[in-house]
Design a protein around this motif. Sequence first.
Motif, mmCIF file in Angstrom:
data_model
loop_
_atom_site.group_PDB
_atom_site.id
_atom_site.type_symbol
_atom_site.label_atom_id
_atom_site.label_comp_id
_atom_site.label_asym_id
_atom_site.label_seq_id
_atom_site.Cartn_x
_atom_site.Cartn_y
_atom_site.Cartn_z
ATOM 1 N N LYS A 1 0.794 -1.242 0.148
ATOM 2 C CA LYS A 1 -0.235 0.229 0.065
ATOM 3 C C LYS A 1 0.777 1.240 -0.032
ATOM 4 O O LYS A 1 2.220 1.156 0.219
ATOM 5 C CB LYS A 1 -0.979 -0.072 1.207
ATOM 6 C CG LYS A 1 -1.596 -1.167 1.385
ATOM 7 C CD LYS A 1 -3.030 -1.142 0.070
ATOM 8 C CE LYS A 1 -4.036 -2.423 0.076
ATOM 9 N NZ LYS A 1 -4.506 -2.886 -1.009
ATOM 10 N N THR A 2 0.440 2.276 -0.104
ATOM 11 C CA THR A 2 0.755 3.763 -0.485
ATOM 12 C C THR A 2 1.198 4.313 1.077
ATOM 13 O O THR A 2 0.402 4.263 1.874
ATOM 14 C CB THR A 2 0.202 4.632 -1.069
ATOM 15 O OG1 THR A 2 -0.227 3.944 -2.667
ATOM 16 C CG2 THR A 2 0.521 6.118 -1.243
ATOM 17 N N ASP B 1 -10.840 10.613 4.905
ATOM 18 C CA ASP B 1 -10.086 11.427 4.155
ATOM 19 C C ASP B 1 -8.903 11.724 4.234
ATOM 20 O O ASP B 1 -8.807 12.738 3.164
ATOM 21 C CB ASP B 1 -11.657 12.725 4.181
ATOM 22 C CG ASP B 1 -11.195 13.579 5.545
ATOM 23 O OD1 ASP B 1 -10.144 12.992 6.265
ATOM 24 O OD2 ASP B 1 -12.111 14.541 5.756
ATOM 25 N N ASN B 2 -7.774 11.456 4.670
ATOM 26 C CA ASN B 2 -6.888 11.971 4.791
ATOM 27 C C ASN B 2 -6.751 13.738 5.404
ATOM 28 O O ASN B 2 -4.917 14.177 5.242
ATOM 29 C CB ASN B 2 -6.396 11.734 3.705
ATOM 30 C CG ASN B 2 -4.598 11.928 4.144
ATOM 31 O OD1 ASN B 2 -3.844 11.725 4.726
ATOM 32 N ND2 ASN B 2 -3.685 12.173 2.995
ATOM 33 N N SER B 3 -7.693 13.867 5.903
ATOM 34 C CA SER B 3 -7.782 15.296 6.524
ATOM 35 C C SER B 3 -7.859 15.598 7.272
ATOM 36 O O SER B 3 -7.208 15.613 8.671
ATOM 37 C CB SER B 3 -8.713 16.196 5.553
ATOM 38 O OG SER B 3 -8.945 17.257 6.008
ATOM 39 N N THR B 4 -8.713 14.994 8.526
ATOM 40 C CA THR B 4 -9.134 14.849 9.682
ATOM 41 C C THR B 4 -8.848 13.626 10.173
ATOM 42 O O THR B 4 -9.256 12.534 9.572
ATOM 43 C CB THR B 4 -10.272 15.401 9.531
ATOM 44 O OG1 THR B 4 -11.303 16.072 8.727
ATOM 45 C CG2 THR B 4 -11.270 15.498 11.746
ATOM 46 N N PHE B 5 -8.279 14.016 11.395
ATOM 47 C CA PHE B 5 -7.497 12.282 11.307
ATOM 48 C C PHE B 5 -8.291 11.975 13.445
ATOM 49 O O PHE B 5 -8.423 12.587 14.035
ATOM 50 C CB PHE B 5 -5.784 11.641 11.350
ATOM 51 C CG PHE B 5 -5.963 11.946 10.767
ATOM 52 C CD1 PHE B 5 -5.190 10.534 10.511
ATOM 53 C CD2 PHE B 5 -5.498 12.632 9.911
ATOM 54 C CE1 PHE B 5 -4.271 9.641 9.270
ATOM 55 C CE2 PHE B 5 -4.512 12.740 8.333
ATOM 56 C CZ PHE B 5 -4.158 10.704 8.147
ATOM 57 N N SER B 6 -8.675 11.462 13.808
ATOM 58 C CA SER B 6 -8.945 10.736 15.148
ATOM 59 C C SER B 6 -8.125 9.466 16.108
ATOM 60 O O SER B 6 -7.601 9.175 14.846
ATOM 61 C CB SER B 6 -10.609 10.097 15.048
ATOM 62 O OG SER B 6 -10.679 8.617 14.674
ATOM 63 N N THR B 7 -7.690 9.417 17.377
ATOM 64 C CA THR B 7 -7.362 9.242 18.060
ATOM 65 C C THR B 7 -7.909 7.567 17.871
ATOM 66 O O THR B 7 -9.148 7.226 18.374
ATOM 67 C CB THR B 7 -6.869 9.159 19.336
ATOM 68 O OG1 THR B 7 -6.202 10.646 19.009
ATOM 69 C CG2 THR B 7 -6.183 8.506 19.812
ATOM 70 N N GLY C 1 -6.365 2.226 0.701
ATOM 71 C CA GLY C 1 -7.254 2.360 -0.591
ATOM 72 C C GLY C 1 -8.675 2.481 -0.836
ATOM 73 O O GLY C 1 -8.667 3.168 -1.503
ATOM 74 N N ALA C 2 -8.869 2.412 0.946
ATOM 75 C CA ALA C 2 -10.032 2.292 0.512
ATOM 76 C C ALA C 2 -10.856 1.550 2.879
ATOM 77 O O ALA C 2 -10.367 1.402 3.117
ATOM 78 C CB ALA C 2 -10.922 0.619 0.137
ATOM 79 N N ALA C 3 -11.490 2.601 3.123
ATOM 80 C CA ALA C 3 -12.051 2.653 4.190
ATOM 81 C C ALA C 3 -12.335 0.839 4.388
ATOM 82 O O ALA C 3 -12.893 0.208 3.748
ATOM 83 C CB ALA C 3 -13.536 2.852 5.034
ATOM 84 N N THR C 4 -11.352 0.306 5.896
ATOM 85 C CA THR C 4 -11.056 -0.666 5.845
ATOM 86 C C THR C 4 -11.573 -1.321 7.473
ATOM 87 O O THR C 4 -10.792 -0.157 8.510
ATOM 88 C CB THR C 4 -10.169 -1.545 6.023
ATOM 89 O OG1 THR C 4 -9.845 -1.010 3.793
ATOM 90 C CG2 THR C 4 -9.350 -2.524 6.145
#
Length: 181
Positions: free
Chosen positions: A45-46, A118-124, A88-91
Amino acid sequence: MRTRNRPTRLGIGLAAVAGLLASVLMPVLNASPAAAQGTNLALGKTVSVSSTNSGYPASNLNDNNQASYWESTNGSTVFPQWAQIDLGAATQINEVVLQLPAGWGARTQTLSIQGSTDNSTFSTIVASATYTFDPSANNNTVTINFGTANTRYVRANITANTGWPAAQLSEFQIYGPAATS
């Protein structure tokens, strides 16, 4: 009249069952957490990182080689640093396994596991804690289990390292809940 200690059919049957159970259960009981969970979702994966020290690229994080590693920029003021895998997708995931090269000396790294769709908002996903990488106790491998999270981007946010003034990881493995049949 003396009695002989000879096996009974019941005794032979119980011994056979015990042997069968041992041959089935022992590999499961001795399996590493990663093997017990199935496929490493991070392979191929990336990968993204906050910074890189030349010669220790992000691509080392999921190359399935514990001897190669990623290292962030060095210095006493470089923290926090992070490493991230795009699934690559929500998993659904419930375990992260982090490794350092097996021959390195023991150290601790303070880190949290974060997720985003979304690679913008991260949650713990897992709050910041100190993890011990020890070649004699755990082969420099740390396994972090948590309740199932649905995420695409999985980030290890590293805020301290007692072994070097940089963030360091050789493998960043991600696993999901075991499939049911």
